[in-house]
Scaffold this motif. Sequence first.
Motif, PDB file in Angstrom:
ATOM      1  N   PHE A 200       0.807  -1.233   0.000  1.00 50.10           N
ATOM      2  CA  PHE A 200       0.000   0.000   0.000  1.00 50.10           C
ATOM      3  C   PHE A 200       0.839   1.282   0.000  1.00 50.10           C
ATOM      4  O   PHE A 200       0.513   2.216  -0.742  1.00 50.10           O
ATOM      5  N   PRO A 201       1.917   1.370   0.820  1.00 43.57           N
ATOM      6  CA  PRO A 201       2.669   2.643   0.793  1.00 43.57           C
ATOM      7  C   PRO A 201       3.246   2.960  -0.587  1.00 43.57           C
ATOM      8  O   PRO A 201       3.247   4.119  -1.003  1.00 43.57           O
ATOM      9  N   ALA A 202       3.712   1.943  -1.303  1.00 45.83           N
ATOM     10  CA  ALA A 202       4.288   2.204  -2.635  1.00 45.83           C
ATOM     11  C   ALA A 202       3.194   2.547  -3.635  1.00 45.83           C
ATOM     12  O   ALA A 202       3.335   3.467  -4.443  1.00 45.83           O
ATOM     13  N   LEU A 203       2.084   1.808  -3.576  1.00 43.91           N
ATOM     14  CA  LEU A 203       0.986   2.088  -4.508  1.00 43.91           C
ATOM     15  C   LEU A 203       0.402   3.481  -4.247  1.00 43.91           C
ATOM     16  O   LEU A 203      -0.070   4.154  -5.165  1.00 43.91           O
ATOM     17  N   ALA A 204       0.445   3.893  -2.976  1.00 45.85           N
ATOM     18  CA  ALA A 204      -0.128   5.206  -2.615  1.00 45.85           C
ATOM     19  C   ALA A 204       0.710   6.366  -3.140  1.00 45.85           C
ATOM     20  O   ALA A 204       0.230   7.498  -3.212  1.00 45.85           O
ATOM     21  N   SER A 205       1.962   6.080  -3.506  1.00 47.36           N
ATOM     22  CA  SER A 205       2.855   7.153  -3.914  1.00 47.36           C
ATOM     23  C   SER A 205       2.571   7.533  -5.370  1.00 47.36           C
ATOM     24  O   SER A 205       3.338   7.262  -6.290  1.00 47.36           O
ATOM     25  N   THR A 206       1.436   8.160  -5.566  1.00 49.02           N
ATOM     26  CA  THR A 206       0.983   8.465  -6.922  1.00 49.02           C
ATOM     27  C   THR A 206       0.130   9.730  -6.944  1.00 49.02           C
ATOM     28  O   THR A 206      -0.544  10.042  -5.962  1.00 49.02           O
ATOM     29  N   ARG A 207       0.175  10.410  -8.076  1.00 48.69           N
ATOM     30  CA  ARG A 207      -0.687  11.600  -8.217  1.00 48.69           C
ATOM     31  C   ARG A 207      -2.135  11.183  -8.373  1.00 48.69           C
ATOM     32  O   ARG A 207      -3.046  11.920  -8.024  1.00 48.69           O
ATOM     33  N   GLU A 208      -2.337   9.974  -8.909  1.00 46.70           N
ATOM     34  CA  GLU A 208      -3.707   9.466  -9.024  1.00 46.70           C
ATOM     35  C   GLU A 208      -3.692   7.949  -8.959  1.00 46.70           C
ATOM     36  O   GLU A 208      -2.875   7.301  -9.621  1.00 46.70           O
ATOM     37  N   MET A 209      -4.598   7.390  -8.156  1.00 45.96           N
ATOM     38  CA  MET A 209      -4.836   5.946  -8.169  1.00 45.96           C
ATOM     39  C   MET A 209      -6.200   5.746  -8.811  1.00 45.96           C
ATOM     40  O   MET A 209      -7.195   6.316  -8.381  1.00 45.96           O
ATOM     41  N   LEU A 210      -6.208   4.930  -9.867  1.00 46.82           N
ATOM     42  CA  LEU A 210      -7.436   4.760 -10.642  1.00 46.82           C
ATOM     43  C   LEU A 210      -7.873   3.294 -10.616  1.00 46.82           C
ATOM     44  O   LEU A 210      -7.213   2.432 -11.212  1.00 46.82           O
ATOM     45  N   PHE A 211      -8.961   3.015  -9.919  1.00 44.58           N
ATOM     46  CA  PHE A 211      -9.532   1.665  -9.920  1.00 44.58           C
ATOM     47  C   PHE A 211     -10.375   1.488 -11.171  1.00 44.58           C
ATOM     48  O   PHE A 211     -11.170   2.379 -11.518  1.00 44.58           O
ATOM     49  N   LEU A 212     -10.230   0.339 -11.819  1.00 45.30           N
ATOM     50  CA  LEU A 212     -11.057   0.021 -12.990  1.00 45.30           C
ATOM     51  C   LEU A 212     -11.922  -1.177 -12.625  1.00 45.30           C
ATOM     52  O   LEU A 212     -11.390  -2.231 -12.273  1.00 45.30           O
ATOM     53  N   VAL A 213     -13.222  -1.007 -12.684  1.00 43.33           N
ATOM     54  CA  VAL A 213     -14.115  -2.112 -12.317  1.00 43.33           C
ATOM     55  C   VAL A 213     -15.142  -2.300 -13.421  1.00 43.33           C
ATOM     56  O   VAL A 213     -15.939  -1.412 -13.710  1.00 43.33           O
ATOM     57  N   THR A 214     -15.093  -3.475 -14.026  1.00 43.91           N
ATOM     58  CA  THR A 214     -16.048  -3.771 -15.099  1.00 43.91           C
ATOM     59  C   THR A 214     -16.841  -5.034 -14.746  1.00 43.91           C
ATOM     60  O   THR A 214     -16.476  -5.762 -13.828  1.00 43.91           O
ATOM     61  N   SER A 215     -17.901  -5.238 -15.469  1.00 43.98           N
ATOM     62  CA  SER A 215     -18.687  -6.473 -15.444  1.00 43.98           C
ATOM     63  C   SER A 215     -19.628  -6.600 -14.253  1.00 43.98           C
ATOM     64  O   SER A 215     -19.293  -6.264 -13.121  1.00 43.98           O
ATOM     65  N   ALA A 216     -20.795  -7.129 -14.589  1.00 52.51           N
ATOM     66  CA  ALA A 216     -21.883  -7.200 -13.617  1.00 52.51           C
ATOM     67  C   ALA A 216     -21.547  -8.039 -12.384  1.00 52.51           C
ATOM     68  O   ALA A 216     -22.055  -7.784 -11.301  1.00 52.51           O
ATOM     69  N   ASP A 217     -20.653  -9.029 -12.518  1.00 49.94           N
ATOM     70  CA  ASP A 217     -20.417  -9.882 -11.351  1.00 49.94           C
ATOM     71  C   ASP A 217     -19.578  -9.234 -10.249  1.00 49.94           C
ATOM     72  O   ASP A 217     -19.288  -9.857  -9.227  1.00 49.94           O
ATOM     73  N   LYS A 218     -19.215  -7.959 -10.404  1.00 53.68           N
ATOM     74  CA  LYS A 218     -18.472  -7.258  -9.343  1.00 53.68           C
ATOM     75  C   LYS A 218     -19.416  -6.449  -8.450  1.00 53.68           C
ATOM     76  O   LYS A 218     -18.978  -5.772  -7.536  1.00 53.68           O
ATOM     77  N   ARG A 219     -20.713  -6.517  -8.740  1.00 55.79           N
ATOM     78  CA  ARG A 219     -21.663  -5.653  -8.036  1.00 55.79           C
ATOM     79  C   ARG A 219     -21.617  -5.835  -6.516  1.00 55.79           C
ATOM     80  O   ARG A 219     -21.531  -4.879  -5.761  1.00 55.79           O
ATOM     81  N   GLN A 220     -21.630  -7.115  -6.076  1.00 60.17           N
ATOM     82  CA  GLN A 220     -21.689  -7.357  -4.630  1.00 60.17           C
ATOM     83  C   GLN A 220     -20.429  -6.914  -3.905  1.00 60.17           C
ATOM     84  O   GLN A 220     -20.490  -6.277  -2.866  1.00 60.17           O
ATOM     85  N   ILE A 221     -19.299  -7.259  -4.482  1.00 57.24           N
ATOM     86  CA  ILE A 221     -18.053  -6.916  -3.798  1.00 57.24           C
ATOM     87  C   ILE A 221     -17.832  -5.401  -3.824  1.00 57.24           C
ATOM     88  O   ILE A 221     -17.333  -4.808  -2.863  1.00 57.24           O
ATOM     89  N   LEU A 222     -18.275  -4.769  -4.893  1.00 53.60           N
ATOM     90  CA  LEU A 222     -18.149  -3.310  -4.977  1.00 53.60           C
ATOM     91  C   LEU A 222     -18.990  -2.652  -3.871  1.00 53.60           C
ATOM     92  O   LEU A 222     -18.528  -1.727  -3.195  1.00 53.60           O
ATOM     93  N   ALA A 223     -20.203  -3.163  -3.660  1.00 51.87           N
ATOM     94  CA  ALA A 223     -21.070  -2.605  -2.613  1.00 51.87           C
ATOM     95  C   ALA A 223     -20.423  -2.801  -1.234  1.00 51.87           C
ATOM     96  O   ALA A 223     -20.466  -1.917  -0.385  1.00 51.87           O
ATOM     97  N   ARG A 224     -19.768  -3.948  -1.032  1.00 54.51           N
ATOM     98  CA  ARG A 224     -19.119  -4.186   0.266  1.00 54.51           C
ATOM     99  C   ARG A 224     -17.951  -3.226   0.471  1.00 54.51           C
ATOM    100  O   ARG A 224     -17.757  -2.673   1.545  1.00 54.51           O
ATOM    101  N   VAL A 225     -17.164  -3.028  -0.573  1.00 49.44           N
ATOM    102  CA  VAL A 225     -16.019  -2.105  -0.460  1.00 49.44           C
ATOM    103  C   VAL A 225     -16.523  -0.685  -0.213  1.00 49.44           C
ATOM    104  O   VAL A 225     -16.054   0.019   0.686  1.00 49.44           O
ATOM    105  N   PHE A 226     -17.507  -0.276  -0.979  1.00 53.87           N
ATOM    106  CA  PHE A 226     -18.007   1.099  -0.868  1.00 53.87           C
ATOM    107  C   PHE A 226     -18.697   1.335   0.476  1.00 53.87           C
ATOM    108  O   PHE A 226     -18.762   2.459   0.950  1.00 53.87           O
ATOM    109  N   SER A 227     -19.244   0.267   1.069  1.00 52.84           N
ATOM    110  CA  SER A 227     -19.939   0.477   2.347  1.00 52.84           C
ATOM    111  C   SER A 227     -18.945   0.562   3.506  1.00 52.84           C
ATOM    112  O   SER A 227     -19.342   0.768   4.647  1.00 52.84           O
ATOM    113  N   GLY A 228     -17.661   0.390   3.217  1.00 53.10           N
ATOM    114  CA  GLY A 228     -16.657   0.623   4.243  1.00 53.10           C
ATOM    115  C   GLY A 228     -16.130  -0.641   4.906  1.00 53.10           C
ATOM    116  O   GLY A 228     -15.423  -0.558   5.911  1.00 53.10           O
ATOM    117  N   GLU A 229     -16.465  -1.815   4.369  1.00 56.87           N
ATOM    118  CA  GLU A 229     -15.932  -3.043   4.951  1.00 56.87           C
ATOM    119  C   GLU A 229     -14.405  -3.039   4.840  1.00 56.87           C
ATOM    120  O   GLU A 229     -13.857  -2.553   3.851  1.00 56.87           O
TER     121      GLU A 229
END
Length: 264
Positions: A200-229
Amino acid sequence: MVKQAPAKPAPAKPAPRVILAADREELARTAAEQLLARVTAATGRTAVCLTGGSSPEGLYRLLATEPYRSRLPWDRVHWFMGDDRFVPVTHELSNMGMARRLFLDRVDVPADHIHPIPTVARSPEAAARLYQAELERFYGRDRLDPAAPLFALVLMGLGDDGHTASLFPHAPALDETEHWVVGVAQAGLAPFVPRVTLTFPALASTREMLFLVTSADKRQILARVFSGEDLPAHRAHADGELVWLVDRGASGPIPKFATARGNL
Ligand code: 6PG
């Protein structure tokens, strides 16, 4: 008795920016524009950290075509990889192999601007040490300075279990604060090959971190991440801007990104 002032809670970091794309094509185009904007904003030599998985495939294909092929300053961009499977670059599971096939081998990039994780080293740990040394050489020092990020852009993906890069739930690598790169003996999800990952410290060393999330089967895990789990993808942070680019197939109605845990 002297009363102690109550400890001030750490200031919450701003919520990430969430960009919704209509579909995979729009997601790839938006990511390409973000990448172009970041590298053209930088002056001189600049670094991009790529990701594996299927989500960046559309972006990688686009980068080898017009207008990106002509507009990207290939002569001053260096390409690193955020994590890789411990297999040779010619192996079908290699993340750098995929990036090479889809764009790096199709454009005019100076050979020494491509920085694969050395997955032919003796062990994932040895590869991690070598890659950290390479990153330090590029950066010019062995301490990361939040005011001078290592990368212009770091691409990230979201795994079905909430992992990102090769940082899997409950892995000791999640708490790494010293090393920039570590070996991962056991992947938490298929393909079950050892990995090498930036921390994480190395990945954080950036002007921008860009997550790419495609496809319908990521819906549940995306909701869990976004809800703060407390999942690895929710722990990811950036010294610069944190952006989640999600196609509507993946998102549906999404909750607001919760920052109350203080991870962001
Ligand atoms: C890897 C990746 C990994 C990936 C996610 C999402 O080497 O497997 O770097 O972190 O980004 O698993 O993968 P998809 O894009 O295929 O969903």
